[in-house]
Write an enzyme that holds these catalytic residues in place. Structure first.
Site, short mmCIF file in Angstrom:
data_model
loop_
_atom_site.label_atom_id
_atom_site.label_comp_id
_atom_site.label_asym_id
_atom_site.label_seq_id
_atom_site.Cartn_x
_atom_site.Cartn_y
_atom_site.Cartn_z
N SER A 127 2.86 5.24 10.93
CA SER A 127 2.48 4.21 9.48
C SER A 127 3.05 4.64 8.39
O SER A 127 2.88 6.03 8.36
CB SER A 127 0.83 3.61 9.83
OG SER A 127 0.51 3.62 9.15
N TYR A 140 -7.84 6.83 11.63
CA TYR A 140 -6.52 6.52 12.81
C TYR A 140 -4.86 7.59 11.81
O TYR A 140 -4.10 7.62 11.99
CB TYR A 140 -6.40 4.73 11.98
CG TYR A 140 -4.61 4.45 12.06
CD1 TYR A 140 -4.48 3.68 13.05
CD2 TYR A 140 -4.20 4.02 11.65
CE1 TYR A 140 -3.16 3.40 13.39
CE2 TYR A 140 -3.20 3.05 11.53
CZ TYR A 140 -2.53 2.68 12.34
OH TYR A 140 -1.50 2.70 12.64
#
Length: 247
Positions: A127, A140
Site C-alpha cells: 500500500s 494497517y
C-alpha cells in the site's frame, strides 16, 4: 503458457489483476475465500479456487490444486481504520494474520517449486501507506511495512535461485470494495477525543485529485511479474507514484 496464482480475487485489485493476466494469455488461478465463478470469464485458462490465507490446510489444498505456478500474487488483505488507542489487540492480530502472516505463509508454500525450477516471481501487494505516514491506520500500516521489509530481504535471499520477488504499492482506491469494507470496520474505533482529527482526514479523502483505479494496480502487477531489471518497488496509481517520487 505461464500460470499466475492470485489471492483475493473476489473484487477490486485482485479481480482486475486476474482479468488482466487472463487477457494477456496466461493461465490464471483466481483464489477467493468464498469462490464465485460469475465474476470472471469462463475459460479453460482460468480456475477459481477456494483459499483462506490464514489457514494452513486451505493454503496447502489451494497450492496442490493449482499445479505448477510461475507467478504468485499475494493480493489478499483486509483494512482497518481507527485510533490505535481504541483498537483491541484481537483486531490487530486479525489484520496481521491476513496481511502479514498470510502473505508469508503463501510465499513459503510456493517457494519450493520456484526454487527447484530456478524460475518464478512472487509479487506482494502492499500500500502507499508505506510511502508516507497517514494517521488512523497505524495497525494497517504496520502490517504492510512488515511485508515491505520481508520482501526486500527475501528478494536478496532468492537471487541465487533466479527467483524474483517484487512489491506493488497501490494508492487510495475509493472505487474498491476494500475501501468500503475498511470504513465498515471502524465501529467503536474513533473515540470522541479523536473525532475532529478523523473528520479532517475523511474530508480530505473526498477531495483528493489523484486516486488509484483497479486497472492501475493490475497493470503494475503485470509489470512487476514480467520485470527483469531488478526493480523492487512498483507504485500503482498516480497518487502512489507521486508519493514515491517525493520519498
Amino acid at each position: 503458457m505461464k500460470t499466475a496464482l492470485i489471492t483475493g480475487c473476489s473484487s477490486g485489485y485482485g479481480l482486475e489483476t486476474a482479468r488482466h493476466f487472463h487477457a494477456q494469455g496466461w493461465n490464471v488461478v483466481a483464489t477467493m475465500r468464498t469462490p464465485r465463478e460469475d465474476v470472471l470469464p469462463r475459460s479453460d485458462r482460468l480456475r477459481v479456487v477456494a483459499l483462506d490465507v490464514t489457514k494452513p490446510d486451505s493454503i496447502a489444498a489451494a497450492v496442490e490444486a493449482s499445479g505448477p505456478i510461475d507467478v504468485l500474487v499475494n493480493n489478499a488483505g483486509i483494512g482497518l481504520t481507527g485510533a490505535f488507542e481504541a483498537t483491541p489487540m484481537t483486531m490487530v492480530r486479525e489484520v496481521f494474520e491476513t496481511n502479514t502472516f498470510g502473505v508469508m505463509a503463501m510465499t513459503q508454500a510456493v517457494l519450493p517449486q520456484l526454487r527447484a525450477r530456478r524460475s518464478g516471481v512472487v509479487v506482494n501487494v502492499t500500500s502507499s501507506v508505506t510511502l508516507a505516514p497517514m494517521p488512523l491506520v497505524a495497525v494497517y500500516t504496520a502490517s504492510k511495512v512488515a511485508i515491505e521489509g520481508f520482501t526486500a530481504s527475501l528478494a536478496f535471499e532468492l537471487e541465487a535461485f533466479d527467483v524474483r520477488v517484487k512489491l506493488v504499492e497501490p494508492g487510495y482506491g475509493p472505487s474498491t470494495r476494500f475501501t468500503s469494507n475498511w470504513r465498515s470496520r471502524m465501529a467503536g474505533l474513533i473515540p470522541e477525543a479523536y473525532a475532529p482529527l478523523a473528520q479532517r482526514i475523511f474530508a480530505s479523502l473526498g477531495q483528493l485529485a489523484l486516486v488509484t483505479s483497479e486497472p492501475d494496480v493490475a497493470e503494475a502487477v503485470w509489470r512487476a511479474a514480467n520485470d527483469a531489471s531488478g526493480q523492487l518497488r512498483f507504485p500503482a496509481g498516480p497518487d502512489a507514484v507521486a508519493l514515491a517520487r517525493g520519498r
